[in-house]
Scaffold this motif. Structure first.
Motif, PDB file in Angstrom:
ATOM      1  N   GLU A 135      -3.354   3.563  -2.745  1.00 51.72           N
ATOM      2  CA  GLU A 135      -4.040   4.127  -1.577  1.00 51.72           C
ATOM      3  C   GLU A 135      -5.162   3.205  -1.101  1.00 51.72           C
ATOM      4  N   GLU A 136      -5.934   2.686  -2.048  1.00 52.64           N
ATOM      5  CA  GLU A 136      -7.034   1.782  -1.683  1.00 52.64           C
ATOM      6  C   GLU A 136      -6.499   0.472  -1.123  1.00 52.64           C
ATOM      7  N   VAL A 137      -5.521  -0.102  -1.820  1.00 51.74           N
ATOM      8  CA  VAL A 137      -4.946  -1.367  -1.370  1.00 51.74           C
ATOM      9  C   VAL A 137      -4.216  -1.169  -0.048  1.00 51.74           C
ATOM     10  N   GLY A 138      -3.484  -0.055   0.064  1.00 55.99           N
ATOM     11  CA  GLY A 138      -2.740   0.215   1.280  1.00 55.99           C
ATOM     12  C   GLY A 138      -3.645   0.349   2.493  1.00 55.99           C
ATOM     13  N   ALA A 139      -4.795   0.997   2.335  1.00 56.60           N
ATOM     14  CA  ALA A 139      -5.736   1.135   3.448  1.00 56.60           C
ATOM     15  C   ALA A 139      -6.236  -0.223   3.901  1.00 56.60           C
ATOM     16  N   ASP A 140      -6.464  -1.120   2.934  1.00 56.00           N
ATOM     17  CA  ASP A 140      -6.917  -2.465   3.274  1.00 56.00           C
ATOM     18  C   ASP A 140      -5.815  -3.234   3.997  1.00 56.00           C
ATOM     19  N   LEU A 141      -4.576  -3.137   3.504  1.00 56.41           N
ATOM     20  CA  LEU A 141      -3.451  -3.815   4.144  1.00 56.41           C
ATOM     21  C   LEU A 141      -3.231  -3.294   5.560  1.00 56.41           C
ATOM     22  N   LEU A 142      -3.350  -1.992   5.711  1.00 56.86           N
ATOM     23  CA  LEU A 142      -3.131  -1.382   7.016  1.00 56.86           C
ATOM     24  C   LEU A 142      -4.148  -1.889   8.034  1.00 56.86           C
ATOM     25  N   HIS A 143      -5.357  -2.160   7.544  1.00 58.42           N
ATOM     26  CA  HIS A 143      -6.405  -2.657   8.436  1.00 58.42           C
ATOM     27  C   HIS A 143      -5.989  -3.956   9.107  1.00 58.42           C
ATOM     28  N   TRP A 144      -5.315  -4.843   8.356  1.00 58.68           N
ATOM     29  CA  TRP A 144      -4.908  -6.131   8.911  1.00 58.68           C
ATOM     30  C   TRP A 144      -3.959  -5.956  10.090  1.00 58.68           C
TER      31      TRP A 144
END
Length: 283
Positions: free
Chosen positions: A177-186
């Motif tokens: 969830e944390e990593v995914g939110a960061d990836l989604l930001h890109w």
């Protein structure tokens, strides 16, 4: 002569109806008033107003000047040129193009130097373009692929999809969830840059349609986790736990759309156990 083609030649009108709409979009996105844009571009505020209302038509040089002042991506500068009736100014070559040979050699060198730790090269949509042996091996491990399985580097494999798909690497990504939110930001940033009707917007919609992804941006980041100064990527599979962090590098002063959009992601171990796991396999 090597094969190359201008960027933005297809579907440019899907982004903006005309140059005036494109200029207003980018000025607003950068937070510029007409007065500030006038001051920094040395173009009269009256002329900028006429450009945005469609009463004046820009020259090619003026569009390129505005693109530099507003720091518009090269791909979108081409879109603005097309919208105004001009040919694109920046080429978009394939990474395999002989004219990008020096760039390819530099990227290969960077990936080789990163071993025994993973490193990969992606385009602006996170389609995989290059990967070193540790990165390819880690991907096979996470995707339950045979040791000799080919990892496609022709742009057909999208790293974001592989990481966020519940049937892909997400199964082993402990803090997905944390990593995914960061990836989604890109990709959200790319979609905002490209505007409506773009490939980035389409990809964003595909990612948000994956189970559990749409709500990722609503959670608050866990800033207390291990008191680390970065967001770790924690992988757990087959009794192994890997804690990694990544860096993103870009190539400087690009004059080609492809070169401008390349990203080099390097993975580093966040603890000695993770470092030892990679050294045992790829040293």
């Amino acid at each position: 002569m090597s094969a190359s083609h201008p960027s933005g030649a297809h579907g440019a009108t899907d982004y903006f109806s005309d140059f005036a709409a494109a200029l207003k979009y980018w000025r607003g996105k950068r937070g510029y008033s007409q007065l500030r844009l006038s001051a920094e571009s040395t173009i009269s505020q009256r002329h900028i107003s006429f450009l945005e209302s469609g009463r004046s038509q820009p020259s090619k040089d003026l569009i390129l000047k505005l693109g530099m002042v507003l720091e518009i991506p090269l791909r979108q500068r081409n879109v603005m040129l097309l919208a105004a009736g001009y040919a694109p100014a920046y080429q978009e070559r394939k990474l395999s193009d002989p004219e990008l040979g020096a760039v390819r050699r530099a990227l290969d060198f960077m990936l080789a130097q990163q071993a025994p730790y993973p490193a990969l090269v992606v385009d602006r949509l996170w389609n995989l373009a290059l990967a070193n042996a540790p990165a390819a091996g880690m991907m096979r491990w996470l995707l339950d692929l045979p040791a000799d399985a080919a990892i496609p580097t022709d742009g057909s494999a999208n790293v974001l999809k592989l990481m966020l798909d519940p049937h892909g690497a997400r199964r082993y990504l402990h803090n997905w969830e944390e990593v995914g939110a960061d990836l989604l930001h890109w990709i959200q940033r790319e979609a905002m840059s490209d505007g409506p009707g773009s490939e980035a917007t389409t990809l964003l919609a595909e990612l948000l349609a994956l189970p559990g992804v749409a709500g990722l941006g609503q959670a608050s980041p866990n800033l207390d986790r291990r008191a680390l100064p970065f967001l770790p990527v924690t992988l757990r599979k087959d009794g192994v736990e890997l804690n990694l962090f990544t860096t993103i590098a870009t190539l400087g002063t690009p004059h080609d759309v492809t070169v401008h959009e390349l990203r080099v992601e390097s993975f580093f171990p966040a603890d000695e156990a993770s470092a030892a796991w990679f050294r045992a396999r790829w040293s």
